[in-house]
Write a protein that holds these residues in place. Sequence first.
Motif, PDB file in Angstrom:
ATOM      1  N   PRO A  31      -0.929  40.366  25.968  1.00 30.40           N
ATOM      2  CA  PRO A  31      -2.151  41.092  25.279  1.00 30.40           C
ATOM      3  C   PRO A  31      -1.857  41.471  23.983  1.00 30.40           C
ATOM      4  O   PRO A  31      -0.581  41.770  23.670  1.00 30.40           O
ATOM      5  CB  PRO A  31      -2.604  42.100  26.327  1.00 30.40           C
ATOM      6  N   GLY A  32      -2.968  41.631  23.234  1.00 27.79           N
ATOM      7  CA  GLY A  32      -2.844  42.483  22.104  1.00 27.79           C
ATOM      8  C   GLY A  32      -2.364  41.630  20.960  1.00 27.79           C
ATOM      9  O   GLY A  32      -1.594  42.269  19.851  1.00 27.79           O
ATOM     10  N   ILE A  33      -2.360  40.209  20.766  1.00 24.01           N
ATOM     11  CA  ILE A  33      -1.947  39.344  19.877  1.00 24.01           C
ATOM     12  C   ILE A  33      -2.834  39.612  18.770  1.00 24.01           C
ATOM     13  O   ILE A  33      -3.890  39.598  18.556  1.00 24.01           O
ATOM     14  CB  ILE A  33      -1.906  37.891  20.229  1.00 24.01           C
ATOM     15  N   PRO A  34      -2.089  39.947  17.560  1.00 25.34           N
ATOM     16  CA  PRO A  34      -3.123  40.327  16.305  1.00 25.34           C
ATOM     17  C   PRO A  34      -3.728  38.965  15.530  1.00 25.34           C
ATOM     18  O   PRO A  34      -3.138  38.196  15.674  1.00 25.34           O
ATOM     19  CB  PRO A  34      -1.935  40.907  15.327  1.00 25.34           C
ATOM     20  N   ARG A  35      -4.867  39.326  15.056  1.00 26.67           N
ATOM     21  CA  ARG A  35      -5.283  38.240  14.280  1.00 26.67           C
ATOM     22  C   ARG A  35      -4.609  38.087  13.130  1.00 26.67           C
ATOM     23  O   ARG A  35      -4.098  38.913  12.450  1.00 26.67           O
ATOM     24  CB  ARG A  35      -6.905  38.472  14.107  1.00 26.67           C
ATOM     25  N   PRO A  36      -4.657  36.815  12.375  1.00 22.61           N
ATOM     26  CA  PRO A  36      -4.100  36.904  10.939  1.00 22.61           C
ATOM     27  C   PRO A  36      -4.762  37.830  10.059  1.00 22.61           C
ATOM     28  O   PRO A  36      -6.070  37.909  10.023  1.00 22.61           O
ATOM     29  CB  PRO A  36      -4.414  35.375  10.643  1.00 22.61           C
ATOM     30  N   GLU A  37      -3.724  38.260   9.150  1.00 26.19           N
ATOM     31  CA  GLU A  37      -4.263  38.799   8.036  1.00 26.19           C
ATOM     32  C   GLU A  37      -4.943  38.278   6.933  1.00 26.19           C
ATOM     33  O   GLU A  37      -4.951  37.254   6.851  1.00 26.19           O
ATOM     34  CB  GLU A  37      -3.025  39.843   7.230  1.00 26.19           C
ATOM     35  N   GLY A  38      -6.229  38.939   6.377  1.00 27.74           N
ATOM     36  CA  GLY A  38      -7.031  38.141   5.528  1.00 27.74           C
ATOM     37  C   GLY A  38      -6.261  38.321   4.058  1.00 27.74           C
ATOM     38  O   GLY A  38      -5.135  38.797   3.953  1.00 27.74           O
ATOM     39  N   PHE A  39      -7.013  37.782   3.027  1.00 27.48           N
ATOM     40  CA  PHE A  39      -6.502  38.043   1.699  1.00 27.48           C
ATOM     41  C   PHE A  39      -7.912  37.833   0.960  1.00 27.48           C
ATOM     42  O   PHE A  39      -8.996  37.657   1.115  1.00 27.48           O
ATOM     43  CB  PHE A  39      -5.699  36.650   1.314  1.00 27.48           C
ATOM     44  N   ALA A  40      -7.365  38.136  -0.730  1.00 28.63           N
ATOM     45  CA  ALA A  40      -8.457  38.385  -1.435  1.00 28.63           C
ATOM     46  C   ALA A  40      -8.244  37.513  -2.812  1.00 28.63           C
ATOM     47  O   ALA A  40      -7.207  37.350  -3.244  1.00 28.63           O
ATOM     48  CB  ALA A  40      -8.603  39.846  -1.866  1.00 28.63           C
ATOM     49  N   ILE A  41      -9.310  36.958  -3.242  1.00 28.00           N
ATOM     50  CA  ILE A  41      -9.259  36.097  -4.386  1.00 28.00           C
ATOM     51  C   ILE A  41     -10.085  36.884  -5.610  1.00 28.00           C
ATOM     52  O   ILE A  41     -11.184  36.245  -5.463  1.00 28.00           O
ATOM     53  CB  ILE A  41      -9.696  34.753  -4.004  1.00 28.00           C
ATOM     54  N   GLY A  42      -9.631  37.661  -6.153  1.00 29.36           N
ATOM     55  CA  GLY A  42     -10.428  38.452  -7.286  1.00 29.36           C
ATOM     56  C   GLY A  42     -11.400  39.319  -6.448  1.00 29.36           C
ATOM     57  O   GLY A  42     -10.767  40.297  -5.601  1.00 29.36           O
ATOM     58  N   ALA A  43     -12.585  39.090  -6.686  1.00 31.54           N
ATOM     59  CA  ALA A  43     -13.689  40.323  -5.851  1.00 31.54           C
ATOM     60  C   ALA A  43     -14.049  39.632  -4.532  1.00 31.54           C
ATOM     61  O   ALA A  43     -14.598  40.302  -3.628  1.00 31.54           O
ATOM     62  CB  ALA A  43     -14.889  40.183  -6.824  1.00 31.54           C
ATOM     63  N   PHE A  44     -13.492  38.184  -4.377  1.00 35.64           N
ATOM     64  CA  PHE A  44     -13.934  37.579  -3.083  1.00 35.64           C
ATOM     65  C   PHE A  44     -12.875  38.028  -1.930  1.00 35.64           C
ATOM     66  O   PHE A  44     -11.714  37.630  -2.128  1.00 35.64           O
ATOM     67  CB  PHE A  44     -14.065  36.141  -3.263  1.00 35.64           C
ATOM     68  N   GLU A  45     -13.283  38.370  -0.905  1.00 32.00           N
ATOM     69  CA  GLU A  45     -12.313  38.617   0.251  1.00 32.00           C
ATOM     70  C   GLU A  45     -12.513  37.744   1.316  1.00 32.00           C
ATOM     71  O   GLU A  45     -13.483  37.505   1.760  1.00 32.00           O
ATOM     72  CB  GLU A  45     -12.553  40.215   0.689  1.00 32.00           C
ATOM     73  N   VAL A  46     -11.411  37.335   1.858  1.00 31.47           N
ATOM     74  CA  VAL A  46     -11.603  36.458   3.212  1.00 31.47           C
ATOM     75  C   VAL A  46     -10.865  37.303   4.209  1.00 31.47           C
ATOM     76  O   VAL A  46      -9.625  37.715   4.284  1.00 31.47           O
ATOM     77  CB  VAL A  46     -10.757  35.243   3.001  1.00 31.47           C
ATOM     78  N   GLU A  47     -11.457  37.418   5.352  1.00 34.00           N
ATOM     79  CA  GLU A  47     -10.682  38.098   6.538  1.00 34.00           C
ATOM     80  C   GLU A  47     -10.973  37.273   7.614  1.00 34.00           C
ATOM     81  O   GLU A  47     -12.014  36.476   7.696  1.00 34.00           O
ATOM     82  CB  GLU A  47     -11.316  39.524   6.838  1.00 34.00           C
ATOM     83  N   PHE A  48     -10.041  37.423   8.663  1.00 34.86           N
ATOM     84  CA  PHE A  48     -10.123  36.466  10.077  1.00 34.86           C
ATOM     85  C   PHE A  48     -10.262  37.366  11.099  1.00 34.86           C
ATOM     86  O   PHE A  48     -10.057  36.933  12.096  1.00 34.86           O
ATOM     87  CB  PHE A  48      -8.772  35.687  10.118  1.00 34.86           C
ATOM     88  N   ARG A  49     -10.716  38.777  11.086  1.00 35.77           N
ATOM     89  CA  ARG A  49     -10.768  39.405  12.329  1.00 35.77           C
ATOM     90  C   ARG A  49     -12.133  39.655  13.008  1.00 35.77           C
ATOM     91  O   ARG A  49     -12.288  39.714  13.998  1.00 35.77           O
ATOM     92  CB  ARG A  49     -10.532  41.139  11.847  1.00 35.77           C
ATOM     93  N   SER A  50     -12.940  39.051  12.143  1.00 29.88           N
ATOM     94  CA  SER A  50     -14.587  38.957  12.671  1.00 29.88           C
ATOM     95  C   SER A  50     -14.666  37.635  13.218  1.00 29.88           C
ATOM     96  O   SER A  50     -13.765  36.707  13.036  1.00 29.88           O
ATOM     97  CB  SER A  50     -15.500  38.973  11.588  1.00 29.88           C
TER      98      SER A  50
END
Length: 328
Positions: A142-161
Motif C-alpha cells: 500500500p501507499g505507493i506514491p503518485r509521480p511528482e509533477g513538474f512546471a513549465i514556466g507558469a504552467f504546472e503539471v501535477e499527477f496527484r489528482s
Amino acid sequence: MKLSLSAIAGLALFVLGALAPLIFGSQPYILYVLTLALCYAIPAIGMNLLYGYTGLVSLGHMGFAGVGAYTTAVLMKDFGVPFVPSLLAGAGAAGLIGLVVGIPCLRLRSHFFIVVTLAVGMIMYTLFNNLDALTGGAEGLPGIPRPEGFAIGAFEVEFRSLTGFYLLVFTVTALVFLLQYVLVRSDFGRSLSSVRQDESLAAARGVNVFAHKLFAFVLSAAIAGVGGAMKVLFLRAAAPLSFELQESINLIMMLILGGAGYLIGPIIGAITFVALPEFLRVASELRLIFFGFVLLLLARFAPRGICGLTEAAYTKLSNREKAVVAHT
C-alpha cells in the motif's frame, strides 16, 4: 488523401480521450473508470502484438504486468526513484522475464505453449503472494506514491489528482499505441503477420520465425509491465489478486471483444470490458449476466470483435454507395 476507417477511428478516439477531462470534469466517477480502462488497454495492446499479429496465446500475461508493477512500486516507494526511471525499469524487468520464459517456451506449439504460459503465470502469482519481504505478500504494497509533477514556466503539471493522472495514463497509452502502429506498419510487422498465417511458408521466404516470435513475446511482456505499473500507481497499491489467472483471461477477452489484429481493438475492448459492467451497477444482480449475454452475441455474430463488425458494416455501406453511383 483518403483516410481509412481505422485511421478515422483512431483519430476520433485520440481527440475524445484528450478532451475527456473537459467533457467529464464534473463526473469524476466516469473519469475514474476511463483511467482504469486505459491501465488495462496498455497490456491489451501488448497482447494484441502477441495474439493479434503473431498468433500466440498467453494465459499468464498479467504475470509480466505484475513484474513491472512490483518493480516500479518498490523503486518508487522504498528507494525514492523518480517515475520515468522506475517505469522503464519495470518494463525492462518484465521484458527480461519474458526473454527467459520465451526462449524455451516458444519452441513449443499450440496448446503446449498455452499450458506453459498458464503455469508461468501461476508461478509468478505464487511468488507475488509469498515473497512478503519484497512484495508484501497477500496484503500487497500500500501507499505507493503518485509521480511528482513538474512546471513549465507558469504552467504546472501535477499527477496527484484524478484529472492529472488520467492525462498521464492517456499519454502513456498514446505512446504505446504509437509504438504498436510503427511496428505493425513496418516490414517487421508484415513478417509477424506472415508468421501468424503460415509459419512454414514464412520460413521458406526467409523469415526467422523463432526470432520474430521471441521479439514479439518480449516486447509484449515489457508493454504489459508498463500497464501493470500504471495500474498500481493509479490505485496506489499493488496486490497479487491484480495479476492472477482471471486477470490474464480478462485481458484476452478484452482483445477478442475489441477485435484482435486491429490497431484500436485493444483500446475499444478495454474500455468496453471495464466500463460496461461498471455502468450497469444500477442492476448489480443482473449486470454480469447481461454482460455475458453481450459477449455471447458478439461471439456468435461478430467473431472479429467490435472493430471487425464496424469494418464489415462500413465496407457493406461503401459497396452499396458505389453500386448506386454506378447505376446512376
